[in-house]
Design a protein around this motif. Sequence first.
Motif, PDB file in Angstrom:
ATOM      1  N   UNK A 113      61.530 132.598  66.845  1.00 19.43           N
ATOM      2  CA  UNK A 113      61.505 132.370  68.296  1.00 19.43           C
ATOM      3  C   UNK A 113      62.604 131.397  68.721  1.00 19.43           C
ATOM      4  N   UNK A 114      62.834 130.377  67.917  1.00 25.28           N
ATOM      5  CA  UNK A 114      63.904 129.424  68.232  1.00 25.28           C
ATOM      6  C   UNK A 114      65.263 130.129  68.250  1.00 25.28           C
ATOM      7  N   UNK A 115      65.533 130.924  67.226  1.00 29.74           N
ATOM      8  CA  UNK A 115      66.819 131.628  67.168  1.00 29.74           C
ATOM      9  C   UNK A 115      66.967 132.616  68.325  1.00 29.74           C
ATOM     10  N   UNK A 116      65.890 133.298  68.667  1.00 30.42           N
ATOM     11  CA  UNK A 116      65.947 134.220  69.813  1.00 30.42           C
ATOM     12  C   UNK A 116      66.233 133.471  71.106  1.00 30.42           C
ATOM     13  N   UNK A 117      65.684 132.256  71.226  1.00 27.74           N
ATOM     14  CA  UNK A 117      65.947 131.474  72.445  1.00 27.74           C
ATOM     15  C   UNK A 117      67.410 131.051  72.531  1.00 27.74           C
ATOM     16  N   UNK A 118      68.069 130.929  71.398  1.00 30.82           N
ATOM     17  CA  UNK A 118      69.484 130.561  71.379  1.00 30.82           C
ATOM     18  C   UNK A 118      70.399 131.753  71.637  1.00 30.82           C
ATOM     19  N   UNK A 119      69.857 132.961  71.498  1.00 29.31           N
ATOM     20  CA  UNK A 119      70.650 134.187  71.656  1.00 29.31           C
ATOM     21  C   UNK A 119      69.930 135.149  72.605  1.00 29.31           C
ATOM     22  N   UNK A 120      70.033 134.899  73.927  1.00 28.33           N
ATOM     23  CA  UNK A 120      69.315 135.723  74.903  1.00 28.33           C
ATOM     24  C   UNK A 120      69.677 137.206  74.827  1.00 28.33           C
ATOM     25  N   UNK A 121      70.892 137.532  74.449  1.00 23.98           N
ATOM     26  CA  UNK A 121      71.276 138.938  74.338  1.00 23.98           C
ATOM     27  C   UNK A 121      70.479 139.635  73.224  1.00 23.98           C
TER      28      UNK A 121
END
Length: 195
Positions: A113-121
Amino acid sequence: MIVLAQSRSFWYLLPRSVYKAFSPMYREEERTMGPIREFAQLTCENAMPGSPLALLSQRNSHSPSHNNNGAATNTAPRQNNIPANVSKDLLDEAITLLFAGQDTSAATLSWTLHLLSLHPDKQERLAKEVHSVLNGKSKTNTLILKSMISQMPYLDAVIKESMRLYPVAPFIVRKLTTDITIPNDKDLPTNNNHH
């Protein structure tokens, strides 16, 4: 986390008896592990018939009358206040089943979830994949099936990349109970930690 901290310090290079006698990390480990061992012990004693722990307790390898090498033993004293009806091996398995699996899943989910929040695309691409598999089904009452997850290759890739970047168990330390020789003829002696 204590075991991980120990493995990254000079205590890992010293005999376990020195670590137990002089390390403040060992005292902290014992203080922290006390309630965990008690909970695992209660879980072993009250395991429902047919549950993984109940099935393990029926194996000779996890029987209270066998030692870590699987040999029968009649020693009365127990280590770490483990009751006579629960073997150390079974208690260790219970701790692994109850805590390690839960903690590793939570850590993997948190990092993902943290990584997804850093990469919105990437987050948007993943959301589109999930929505396409769910086909507009109700978001609150939809039961996600294994067959649905297998139709989400991008989800699989995202989770695997998260685990690659932030592994929850970067290595596993095992202690050999018997000498073995691996195919390249390298001998691994008993009672040494190997990872």
